[in-house]
Motif scaffolding. Structure first.
Motif, PDB file in Angstrom:
ATOM      1  N   UNK A  23      38.610  17.549  74.187  1.00  0.00           N
ATOM      2  CA  UNK A  23      39.261  17.464  72.869  1.00  0.00           C
ATOM      3  C   UNK A  23      40.518  18.310  72.810  1.00  0.00           C
ATOM      4  N   UNK A  24      40.584  19.361  73.584  1.00  0.00           N
ATOM      5  CA  UNK A  24      41.700  20.285  73.476  1.00  0.00           C
ATOM      6  C   UNK A  24      43.005  19.692  73.988  1.00  0.00           C
ATOM      7  N   UNK A  25      44.108  20.166  73.455  1.00  0.00           N
ATOM      8  CA  UNK A  25      45.441  19.761  73.915  1.00  0.00           C
ATOM      9  C   UNK A  25      46.162  20.977  74.449  1.00  0.00           C
ATOM     10  N   UNK A  26      46.750  20.904  75.655  1.00  0.00           N
ATOM     11  CA  UNK A  26      46.846  19.716  76.521  1.00  0.00           C
ATOM     12  C   UNK A  26      45.666  19.558  77.456  1.00  0.00           C
ATOM     13  N   UNK A  56      30.648  27.687  74.210  1.00  0.00           N
ATOM     14  CA  UNK A  56      31.633  28.562  73.580  1.00  0.00           C
ATOM     15  C   UNK A  56      32.191  27.816  72.385  1.00  0.00           C
ATOM     16  N   UNK A  57      33.138  28.407  71.679  1.00  0.00           N
ATOM     17  CA  UNK A  57      33.697  27.729  70.509  1.00  0.00           C
ATOM     18  C   UNK A  57      35.037  28.329  70.139  1.00  0.00           C
ATOM     19  N   UNK A 113      36.738  21.701  61.338  1.00  0.00           N
ATOM     20  CA  UNK A 113      36.203  20.399  61.710  1.00  0.00           C
ATOM     21  C   UNK A 113      37.210  19.557  62.479  1.00  0.00           C
ATOM     22  N   UNK A 114      37.908  20.219  63.419  1.00  0.00           N
ATOM     23  CA  UNK A 114      38.797  19.490  64.316  1.00  0.00           C
ATOM     24  C   UNK A 114      37.948  18.516  65.136  1.00  0.00           C
ATOM     25  N   UNK A 131      35.731  19.361  68.451  1.00  0.00           N
ATOM     26  CA  UNK A 131      35.669  20.796  68.761  1.00  0.00           C
ATOM     27  C   UNK A 131      34.255  21.280  69.004  1.00  0.00           C
ATOM     28  N   UNK A 132      33.237  20.568  68.473  1.00  0.00           N
ATOM     29  CA  UNK A 132      31.851  20.955  68.707  1.00  0.00           C
ATOM     30  C   UNK A 132      31.418  20.695  70.147  1.00  0.00           C
ATOM     31  N   UNK A 133      32.215  19.937  70.907  1.00  0.00           N
ATOM     32  CA  UNK A 133      31.798  19.539  72.243  1.00  0.00           C
ATOM     33  C   UNK A 133      31.839  20.671  73.258  1.00  0.00           C
TER      34      UNK A 133
END
Length: 460
Positions: free
Chosen positions: A323-326, A354-355, A363-364, A367-369
């Motif tokens: 989910x993160x960029x990049x 982690x988080x 609630x991006x 992000x829970x993944x």
């Protein structure tokens, strides 16, 4: 607030085990009616009710007044009551017929579990989950769960099935979720036999019931026991010394019976090696407000993970998984923001999730993944106490904590035992330590012997 921001939510009590079963965050209050008694000097049990008789470790757990307990003649201390908590709020996903391994289970991918299963799935082993119970109707757990050996160690009159919390069900899935039913998740050791030892009734558990579950697990021949349970900070003085001694004796018995006991290191972001002068945010008076407290004197300990004869497990996790960029901001082996650490206080680190708290709180999407995904259940909260009630519906969801890291190692212990059936507990633990390595560029204090290498351990 960045993902490495300290979140130490503790309570310190006078006699004081402060701790939880989802890591270590909540005070464990002293019981006024149950006591743990050293049985060596006890001549009679008149005037008290014996709740647990732990003959292999010369302990009694009794119910009665302290006046009557004193008359027994043995050393004693009050039993302790633990409360569940989590370092990150969990989220749910509805169960579907589509496998969740590829999209969500970064932890199993990182540990190369499909390659591990080409060698062993944990057949011929037995694992105890000392926790909040296991949902026996969950489609991913009905196969490995031994319902005849599973037990309830509380006094609530129910069986081993969960009463409220799905924490134990999630832990069980990390160990042994069925990998052959074309639904749900994958466990690291789906060929092992699970035994549910329920020590939580709703959100509460007692220290003595936990001890009883450890003794029972060793007596029935479990090869490993998972204890995602903890208490910190514990004062080594006064009753803290008694609790520590009782734990050491119980864990030594378990080891001598061939059982590896794996324990979560705790979720306090605390340096367990250097906690003299440690600054913590603590709810000292139970009003829900955090105050800054400095631990002084150098007499603090975390239990049971700093007891002798156990493996203490810190947590790691990615930031930005799919989910993160990049892309990934932190890899799966990087220390989780909440994990306790300390070179001589941690044996191994393993995937616990982690988080990025700002992203999670906002609630991006996705992000829970970065948390750990596995078996859970849902239920209605009809009385507003935030405890789900039966009938429970099997589901899947994300959780994070050293509670999720410990069962990764517990499963690995079962896998090692499966390919080395003649190994004793010390040999299994040595294999796990010897095949682990501290990742390049990271502080050894977060890893002990290193980061869990499940494939390397079964190939050793």
């Amino acid at each position: 607030m960045g993902h490495k921001t300290r979140r130490a939510f503790l309570k310190v009590s006078g006699a004081a085990l402060g701790g939880i079963a989802v890591g270590t965050n909540v005070v464990a209050a002293e019981s006024r009616e149950r006591f743990i008694v050293d049985a060596k000097s006890v001549k009679h049990t008149d005037g008290v009710e014996v709740v647990h008789r732990l003959d292999p470790v010369n302990l009694l757990v009794v119910r009665g007044s302290e006046k009557e307990v004193k008359k027994l003649g043995g050393k004693y201390a009050p039993d302790l009551v633990y409360t569940l908590d989590t370092p990150v709020e969990p989220t749910q996903e509805s169960a579907t017929d589509e496998p969740y391994y590829e999209p969500f289970q970064w932890d199993k991918q990182d540990q190369q579990i499909p390659e591990v299963h080409e060698i062993t799935r944990g057949e011929g082993t037995r694992v105890s989950i000392i926790d909040s119970g296991i949902l026996e109707t969950h489609e991913d757990l009905t196969g490995p769960l031994n319902t005849e050996l599973s037990r309830n160690f509380t006094n609530d009159g129910e069986d081993f099935s969960p009463v409220g919390s799905d924490h134990g069900t999630h832990v069980a899935g990390i160990v042994a979720a069925d990998d052959t039913n074309e639904t749900g998740t994958v466990g690291s050791a789906p060929g092992t036999e699970l035994v549910a030892c329920r020590v939580f009734s709703g959100p509460s558990a007692t220290f003595a019931d936990i001890l009883a579950a450890v003794v029972y697990s060793a007596e029935i021949g479990c090869d490993a026991a998972n204890m995602s349970i903890g208490a910190y900070p514990v004062d080594r003085r006064k009753n803290g010394s008694f609790y520590g001694g009782v734990l050491n004796k119980t864990m030594a018995y378990a080891r001598n019976q061939g059982m590896v006991v794996v324990v979560s290191a705790g979720n306090d972001s605390a340096d367990l090696q250097h906690d003299n002068g440690e600054v913590l945010e603590v709810d000292t008076d139970g009003d829900g407000e955090l105050e800054e407290v400095v631990l002084k004197g150098g007499h603090w300990i975390s239990l049971p993970n700093e007891a002798a004869n156990v493996m203490s497990i810190a947590a790691t996790g990615p930031i930005g998984y799919k989910w993160g960029e990049p892309g990934l901001e932190a890899p799966p082996e990087s220390p989780a923001f909440y994990t306790n650490y300390g070179t001589n206080a941690v044996d191994l680190a393993a995937p616990g999730g982690d988080a990025d708290l700002e992203a999670l709180d906002s609630e991006v999407p996705g992000s829970q993944q970065d948390l750990v995904f596995n078996t859970t259940f849902t239920g209605e909260d009809t009385d507003g106490d935030d405890i789900p009630e039966p009938p429970f519906v099997p589901s899947y969801g994300w959780k994070a904590g050293t509670s999720m890291a410990a069962p990764q190692v517990t499963a690995a212990a079962a896998l090692v035992k499966s390919v080395n059936p003649d190994y004793n507990a010390n040999q299994v633990m040595s294999t796990l330590r010897n095949t682990a390595e501290v990742p390049n560029g990271y502080d050894k204090a977060y890893y002990g012997a290193g980061y869990l290498d499940t494939l390397g351990a079964v190939q050793d």
